[in-house]
Design a protein around this motif. Structure first.
Motif, mmCIF file in Angstrom:
data_model
loop_
_atom_site.group_PDB
_atom_site.id
_atom_site.type_symbol
_atom_site.label_atom_id
_atom_site.label_comp_id
_atom_site.label_asym_id
_atom_site.label_seq_id
_atom_site.Cartn_x
_atom_site.Cartn_y
_atom_site.Cartn_z
ATOM 1 N N MET A 1 10.298 5.598 1.789
ATOM 2 C CA MET A 1 11.157 6.410 2.652
ATOM 3 C C MET A 1 11.526 5.659 3.937
ATOM 4 S SD MET A 1 11.837 9.292 1.216
ATOM 5 C CE MET A 1 11.264 10.365 -0.097
ATOM 6 N N LYS A 2 10.539 4.930 4.458
ATOM 7 C CA LYS A 2 10.792 4.162 5.680
ATOM 8 C C LYS A 2 11.761 3.022 5.417
ATOM 9 C CE LYS A 2 9.888 3.521 10.064
ATOM 10 N NZ LYS A 2 10.260 4.547 11.062
ATOM 11 N N ASN B 1 1.577 11.159 -14.261
ATOM 12 C CA ASN B 1 1.536 10.940 -12.812
ATOM 13 C C ASN B 1 0.403 11.700 -12.121
ATOM 14 O OD1 ASN B 1 3.679 9.151 -12.672
ATOM 15 N ND2 ASN B 1 5.204 10.770 -12.460
ATOM 16 N N VAL B 2 -0.225 10.990 -11.195
ATOM 17 C CA VAL B 2 -1.250 11.576 -10.327
ATOM 18 C C VAL B 2 -0.812 11.287 -8.892
ATOM 19 C CG1 VAL B 2 -3.674 11.586 -9.660
ATOM 20 C CG2 VAL B 2 -3.037 11.086 -12.032
ATOM 21 N N ILE B 3 -0.762 12.311 -8.060
ATOM 22 C CA ILE B 3 -0.322 12.081 -6.684
ATOM 23 C C ILE B 3 -1.474 12.287 -5.704
ATOM 24 C CG2 ILE B 3 2.066 12.732 -7.197
ATOM 25 C CD1 ILE B 3 1.558 15.384 -5.768
ATOM 26 N N VAL B 4 -1.477 11.457 -4.670
ATOM 27 C CA VAL B 4 -2.451 11.557 -3.589
ATOM 28 C C VAL B 4 -1.648 11.704 -2.301
ATOM 29 C CG1 VAL B 4 -4.421 10.490 -2.440
ATOM 30 C CG2 VAL B 4 -3.991 10.013 -4.865
ATOM 31 N N GLU C 1 13.155 6.901 7.428
ATOM 32 C CA GLU C 1 12.497 8.174 7.744
ATOM 33 C C GLU C 1 10.983 8.027 7.720
ATOM 34 O OE1 GLU C 1 13.903 10.928 8.644
ATOM 35 O OE2 GLU C 1 16.011 10.623 8.121
ATOM 36 N N ASP C 2 10.331 8.706 8.659
ATOM 37 C CA ASP C 2 8.868 8.733 8.660
ATOM 38 C C ASP C 2 8.390 9.799 7.683
ATOM 39 O OD1 ASP C 2 8.496 6.722 10.587
ATOM 40 O OD2 ASP C 2 8.882 8.147 12.210
ATOM 41 N N PHE C 3 7.360 9.492 6.950
ATOM 42 C CA PHE C 3 6.810 10.431 5.959
ATOM 43 C C PHE C 3 5.301 10.311 5.999
ATOM 44 C CE2 PHE C 3 6.318 12.323 1.662
ATOM 45 C CZ PHE C 3 7.232 13.358 1.768
ATOM 46 N N TYR C 4 4.617 11.339 5.560
ATOM 47 C CA TYR C 4 3.159 11.293 5.541
ATOM 48 C C TYR C 4 2.671 10.452 4.349
ATOM 49 C CZ TYR C 4 3.993 15.252 2.337
ATOM 50 O OH TYR C 4 4.448 16.057 1.331
ATOM 51 N N ASN C 5 1.393 10.134 4.340
ATOM 52 C CA ASN C 5 0.813 9.331 3.258
ATOM 53 C C ASN C 5 0.980 10.045 1.917
ATOM 54 O OD1 ASN C 5 -0.129 7.117 4.790
ATOM 55 N ND2 ASN C 5 -1.933 8.294 5.434
ATOM 56 N N TYR C 6 1.611 9.365 1.002
ATOM 57 C CA TYR C 6 1.913 9.978 -0.298
ATOM 58 C C TYR C 6 2.080 8.861 -1.328
ATOM 59 C CZ TYR C 6 4.125 13.478 -3.440
ATOM 60 O OH TYR C 6 4.421 14.331 -4.468
ATOM 61 N N LYS C 7 1.184 8.836 -2.313
ATOM 62 C CA LYS C 7 1.281 7.831 -3.369
ATOM 63 C C LYS C 7 1.313 8.497 -4.741
ATOM 64 C CE LYS C 7 -0.547 3.598 -1.312
ATOM 65 N NZ LYS C 7 -1.526 2.488 -1.459
ATOM 66 N N THR D 1 1.556 2.008 -12.550
ATOM 67 C CA THR D 1 2.456 1.942 -11.394
ATOM 68 C C THR D 1 1.804 2.612 -10.191
ATOM 69 O OG1 THR D 1 3.551 4.019 -12.017
ATOM 70 C CG2 THR D 1 4.532 1.966 -12.824
ATOM 71 N N GLU D 2 2.137 2.141 -9.019
ATOM 72 C CA GLU D 2 1.674 2.765 -7.782
ATOM 73 C C GLU D 2 2.846 2.793 -6.806
ATOM 74 O OE1 GLU D 2 -1.475 1.780 -4.205
ATOM 75 O OE2 GLU D 2 -2.205 1.612 -6.291
ATOM 76 N N ILE D 3 3.387 3.977 -6.598
ATOM 77 C CA ILE D 3 4.569 4.126 -5.745
ATOM 78 C C ILE D 3 4.152 4.683 -4.391
ATOM 79 C CG2 ILE D 3 6.840 5.197 -5.513
ATOM 80 C CD1 ILE D 3 6.869 5.473 -8.584
ATOM 81 N N ASP D 4 4.428 3.928 -3.360
ATOM 82 C CA ASP D 4 4.116 4.340 -1.992
ATOM 83 C C ASP D 4 5.350 5.036 -1.417
ATOM 84 O OD1 ASP D 4 3.554 4.573 0.734
ATOM 85 O OD2 ASP D 4 2.411 2.708 0.775
ATOM 86 N N ILE D 5 5.341 6.359 -1.460
ATOM 87 C CA ILE D 5 6.498 7.139 -1.002
ATOM 88 C C ILE D 5 6.737 6.940 0.500
ATOM 89 C CG2 ILE D 5 7.418 9.478 -0.692
ATOM 90 C CD1 ILE D 5 7.532 8.497 -3.562
#
Length: 201
Positions: free
Chosen positions: A114-115, A153-156, A120-126, A106-110
């Motif tokens: 959020m947008k 889970n691994v977060i970037v 809401e604006d959010f910083y790059n977070y996957k 899975t790859e979740i683009d937070i």
């Protein structure tokens, strides 16, 4: 666990001292009295010499049994900060996981979520859901409910442009809450592999 050990030792000393008093010398009753006196004073003072010794030796004291304010917890993640673009970091992590036998399920683009959901604006977070099939299979055979903790889970994330932090779950920390010894070697191997991915970024 620590309390059980203390009671077992105290009970054993009392029984042994009584037997010695009967068959060897009545002077062994002093030991019986000493143990009884220590048990009595510890009920009022909360001080037990044997407990202190066990604490020093780290015997019978898992994190959950530690007194409030003195608990020691294993860090639940591995992390490393790197420089470069966010997209490059995600690619490096994916490639590193692949080298260690992990596929990204899975790859979740937070940021996008959020947008879309909140405006809401959010910083790059996957969040990358990584799975090592052979070890996942072993874990599920050992503990069928372990699927609640899968995948790994691994977060970037990139809070500042060009400064990326990568973090991966530490399965050994997660396993502290699962009373199944068969999972320990599996969790240790997966922890080592995930840590290697992070360290080599």
């Amino acid at each position: 666990m620590k309390e059980i050990i203390v009671r077992a030792v105290a009970g054993s000393l009392i029984l042994i001292s009584l037997l010695l008093a009967i068959y060897v010398s009545p002077k062994w009753l002093w030991l019986t009295g000493f143990v009884g006196l220590n048990l009595l004073q510890s009920s009022f003072t909360r001080f037990c010499p044997l407990e202190k010794i066990l604490e020093r030796l780290r015997i019978g004291s898992p994190a959950g049994d530690q007194p409030a304010g003195k608990a020691t917890f294993m860090k639940y993640y591995f992390n490393k900060k790197i420089t470069g673009s966010f997209e490059e970091a995600v690619q490096k992590v994916t490639e590193g996981l692949s080298r260690e036998g992990f596929g990204v399920l899975t790859e979740i683009d937070i940021k996008a979520t959020m947008k879309k959901k909140l405006g809401e604006d959010f910083y790059n977070y996957k969040i990358l859901g990584a799975c090592n099939p052979p070890y996942a299979h072993k874990a599920l055979l050992a503990e069928d409910k372990i699927g609640t903790m899968l995948p790994c889970n691994v977060i970037v994330q990139e809070k500042e442009s060009g400064k990326v932090e990568v973090s991966a779950i530490n399965p050994m920390a997660s396993m502290q809450s699962v009373p199944n010894d068969a999972l320990q070697p599996i969790a240790k191997e997966i922890s080592n592999r995930l840590k290697k991915v992070i360290d080599e970024l």
